[in-house]
Motif scaffolding. Structure first.
Motif, PDB file in Angstrom:
ATOM      1  N   PRO A   1       0.704  -1.923  -0.126  1.00 51.59           N
ATOM      2  CA  PRO A   1       0.121  -0.041  -0.143  1.00 51.59           C
ATOM      3  C   PRO A   1       0.928   1.452   0.226  1.00 51.59           C
ATOM      4  CG  PRO A   1      -1.326  -1.371   1.260  1.00 51.59           C
ATOM      5  CD  PRO A   1       0.879  -2.180   1.085  1.00 51.59           C
ATOM      6  N   CYS A   2       0.473   2.259  -0.863  1.00 52.19           N
ATOM      7  CA  CYS A   2       1.554   3.408  -1.249  1.00 52.19           C
ATOM      8  C   CYS A   2       1.366   4.613  -0.770  1.00 52.19           C
ATOM      9  CB  CYS A   2       2.095   3.542  -2.654  1.00 52.19           C
ATOM     10  SG  CYS A   2       3.243   4.670  -2.882  1.00 52.19           S
ATOM     11  N   PRO A   3       1.978   4.415   0.157  1.00 51.65           N
ATOM     12  CA  PRO A   3       2.380   5.914   0.470  1.00 51.65           C
ATOM     13  C   PRO A   3       1.609   7.506   0.567  1.00 51.65           C
ATOM     14  CG  PRO A   3       3.935   5.657   1.190  1.00 51.65           C
ATOM     15  CD  PRO A   3       3.810   4.331   0.635  1.00 51.65           C
ATOM     16  N   GLY A   4       2.709   7.668  -1.401  1.00 54.96           N
ATOM     17  CA  GLY A   4       2.149   8.081  -2.200  1.00 54.96           C
ATOM     18  C   GLY A   4       0.431   8.772  -2.412  1.00 54.96           C
ATOM     19  N   GLY A   5      -0.189   7.730  -2.113  1.00 54.60           N
ATOM     20  CA  GLY A   5      -1.441   7.750  -2.157  1.00 54.60           C
ATOM     21  C   GLY A   5      -2.273   8.836  -2.998  1.00 54.60           C
ATOM     22  N   CYS A   6      -1.898   8.792  -4.576  1.00 54.95           N
ATOM     23  CA  CYS A   6      -2.037   8.618  -5.685  1.00 54.95           C
ATOM     24  C   CYS A   6      -3.729   8.759  -5.962  1.00 54.95           C
ATOM     25  CB  CYS A   6      -1.300   8.627  -6.652  1.00 54.95           C
ATOM     26  SG  CYS A   6       0.150   8.863  -6.387  1.00 54.95           S
ATOM     27  N   LYS A   7      -4.831   9.803  -6.074  1.00 56.47           N
ATOM     28  CA  LYS A   7      -6.020   8.762  -6.392  1.00 56.47           C
ATOM     29  C   LYS A   7      -6.320   8.196  -7.499  1.00 56.47           C
ATOM     30  CE  LYS A   7      -7.416  12.938  -3.280  1.00 56.47           C
ATOM     31  NZ  LYS A   7      -7.877  14.415  -3.104  1.00 56.47           N
ATOM     32  N   PHE A   8      -5.404   8.240  -8.602  1.00 58.05           N
ATOM     33  CA  PHE A   8      -5.460   8.041  -9.808  1.00 58.05           C
ATOM     34  C   PHE A   8      -5.217   6.354  -9.719  1.00 58.05           C
ATOM     35  CE2 PHE A   8      -2.733  10.378  -9.958  1.00 58.05           C
ATOM     36  CZ  PHE A   8      -1.246   9.854 -10.106  1.00 58.05           C
TER      37      PHE A   8
ATOM     38  N   GLY B   1      -1.740  17.762 -11.485  1.00 49.10           N
ATOM     39  CA  GLY B   1      -2.280  17.088 -10.056  1.00 49.10           C
ATOM     40  C   GLY B   1      -1.414  17.199  -9.135  1.00 49.10           C
ATOM     41  N   GLU B   2       0.102  16.766  -8.665  1.00 56.63           N
ATOM     42  CA  GLU B   2       0.947  16.374  -8.102  1.00 56.63           C
ATOM     43  C   GLU B   2       0.793  17.343  -6.785  1.00 56.63           C
ATOM     44  OE1 GLU B   2       2.834  13.986  -7.818  1.00 56.63           O
ATOM     45  OE2 GLU B   2       3.074  13.999  -8.841  1.00 56.63           O
ATOM     46  N   GLY B   3       0.356  16.921  -5.544  1.00 61.27           N
ATOM     47  CA  GLY B   3       0.306  17.084  -4.662  1.00 61.27           C
ATOM     48  C   GLY B   3      -1.318  18.410  -3.543  1.00 61.27           C
ATOM     49  N   VAL B   4      -1.903  17.816  -5.037  1.00 57.77           N
ATOM     50  CA  VAL B   4      -3.425  17.927  -5.093  1.00 57.77           C
ATOM     51  C   VAL B   4      -4.367  16.551  -5.593  1.00 57.77           C
ATOM     52  CG1 VAL B   4      -6.113  18.568  -5.719  1.00 57.77           C
ATOM     53  CG2 VAL B   4      -2.819  20.216  -5.655  1.00 57.77           C
ATOM     54  N   ASP B   5      -4.122  15.539  -6.166  1.00 59.86           N
ATOM     55  CA  ASP B   5      -4.186  14.574  -6.170  1.00 59.86           C
ATOM     56  C   ASP B   5      -3.530  13.172  -5.913  1.00 59.86           C
ATOM     57  OD1 ASP B   5      -6.495  15.237  -6.859  1.00 59.86           O
ATOM     58  OD2 ASP B   5      -5.266  15.213  -9.430  1.00 59.86           O
ATOM     59  N   THR B   6      -2.346  13.586  -5.149  1.00 56.67           N
ATOM     60  CA  THR B   6      -1.349  12.699  -4.781  1.00 56.67           C
ATOM     61  C   THR B   6      -0.611  13.306  -3.213  1.00 56.67           C
ATOM     62  OG1 THR B   6       0.798  13.507  -5.132  1.00 56.67           O
ATOM     63  CG2 THR B   6      -0.112  12.411  -7.030  1.00 56.67           C
TER      64      THR B   6
END
Ligand code: SF4
Length: 350
Positions: free
Chosen positions: A69-76, A172-177
């Motif tokens: 499970p990746c802490p990058g948390g990218c919403k896509f 969207g780096e920092g918003v969607d991730t």
């Protein structure tokens, strides 16, 4: 039928090796991908790119090494820690061996990516790089797809045998991730300072993104001295939070590929142009990299993407042939003539 004076002027610059600027890029992206002018743009991009390298394409392989499970948390992305359905996977030495044997069976893989998550264990990663380096033919380069990394870590990665890294500051780096765009760009700089080649991509493109967002993203790579640029559309992976916006068509993706090709082709280090996922329209619009994938893939819910979205080597070779490339290149730039005989010889006439 005539094209607009502005498109004519931009294509004239591209044919004359004059770099396109942001204004040119913006104009090209405002053209409707269903129009005659888009057809002219896509054909021009393919002709210019193909004229630079004897009409050659390359095939890359990607192996997902570790999945957590990746802490990058990218919403896509299917691996984002807040929504992933994936079990942890750690590729064993035997599995790595098997995959490399499969990718390199006919010694025509240009480069092999070893992909891991945003956070990764550097020592384990270096071990895998060394193992892959010892198993792959000399004509296959080893490349990294890792999370944000320090200059020292990237120097180690290079020392272990990696030629270049794929790294992206996403739209969207920092918003969607959950990642900081500054850290993403710094890793790209670190890679260049470590002596690695840099491969980047305008991604993940969704229908809601504006032309200005695309231009800003495309020029991060163009201004940095990349060896490869690319375009990737966001796949509406079920369960990923941004799936609700849908996805752009392959035709729109091909139009963006053509635009990025023309904006990148004058970068002195630029060598090849990618598209994700592989599709014929984009190979007729400037792209010349096909990525075969195996194991985990951020755009797929299946743990082995070669059984679902990912292309295998045989399908990749067939696509190179069908899209009219004359040669397939190995990682030492040697050329293999692409024809029916080669497809038969490599079990790729499918
Ligand atoms: S795209 Fe990369 S950083 Fe983002 S969640 Fe997926 S694996 Fe992590």
């Amino acid at each position: 039928m005539k094209i607009s004076p502005q498109l004519d002027k931009i294509l004239g610059k591209a044919w004359s090796d004059i770099p396109l600027d942001r204004q040119d890029c913006r104009y090209l992206l405002t053209i409707d991908e269903r129009s005659y002018e888009s057809g002219v743009l896509r054909a021009a991009a393919a002709s210019i790119i193909r004229s630079k390298n004897d009409n050659s394409a390359i095939i890359l392989g990607q192996v997902g090494v570790d999945v957590t499970p990746c802490p990058g948390g990218c919403k896509f992305c299917t691996f984002g820690e807040d929504h992933t359905q994936f079990e942890e996977i750690h590729l064993s030495d035997e599995e790595l061996e098997e995959k490399i044997a499969d990718f390199c069976k006919y010694d025509d893989l240009y480069g092999l990516y070893l992909m891991t998550m945003h956070e990764y264990d550097l020592d384990r990663y270096l071990q895998i790089v060394r193992k892959a380096k010892s198993l792959a033919p000399k004509t296959t380069q080893i490349w990294a797809n890792v999370g944000d990394s320090s200059l020292d870590a990237l120097k180690e990665i290079r020392k272990a045998g990696v030629t270049g890294i794929y790294h992206v500051c996403r739209i969207g780096e920092g918003v969607d991730t959950k990642l900081d765009p500054k850290d993403r760009v710094q890793t790209m700089r670190n890679a260049l300072d470590a002596g690695l080649e840099l491969y980047t991509c305008c991604e993940p493109i969704g229908p809601e993104h504006t032309v200005d967002q695309l231009v800003d993203n495309i020029f991060i790579g163009v201004e940095m001295g990349i060896t490869q640029h690319a375009a990737m559309r966001r796949v509406a992976v079920p369960g990923a939070p941004l799936a609700k916006y849908g996805q752009i068509s392959e035709l729109r993706l091909a139009h963006i590929v053509a635009t990025i090709s023309l904006c990148s082709v004058t970068v002195p280090t630029m060598a090849y142009m990618g598209v994700h996922e592989p599709n014929e329209l984009s190979y007729l619009a400037g792209a010349n990299i096909i990525t075969a994938e195996s194991g985990a893939n951020p755009r797929d819910c299946q743990s082995d993407t070669s059984k679902n979205r990912g292309m295998d080597m045989a399908r990749s070779r067939k696509m190179v042939f069908e899209c009219g490339f004359d040669y397939l290149r190995r990682g030492d730039e040697s050329k293999i003539p692409m024809n029916i005989e080669y497809l038969i010889k490599t079990d790729s006439l499918i």
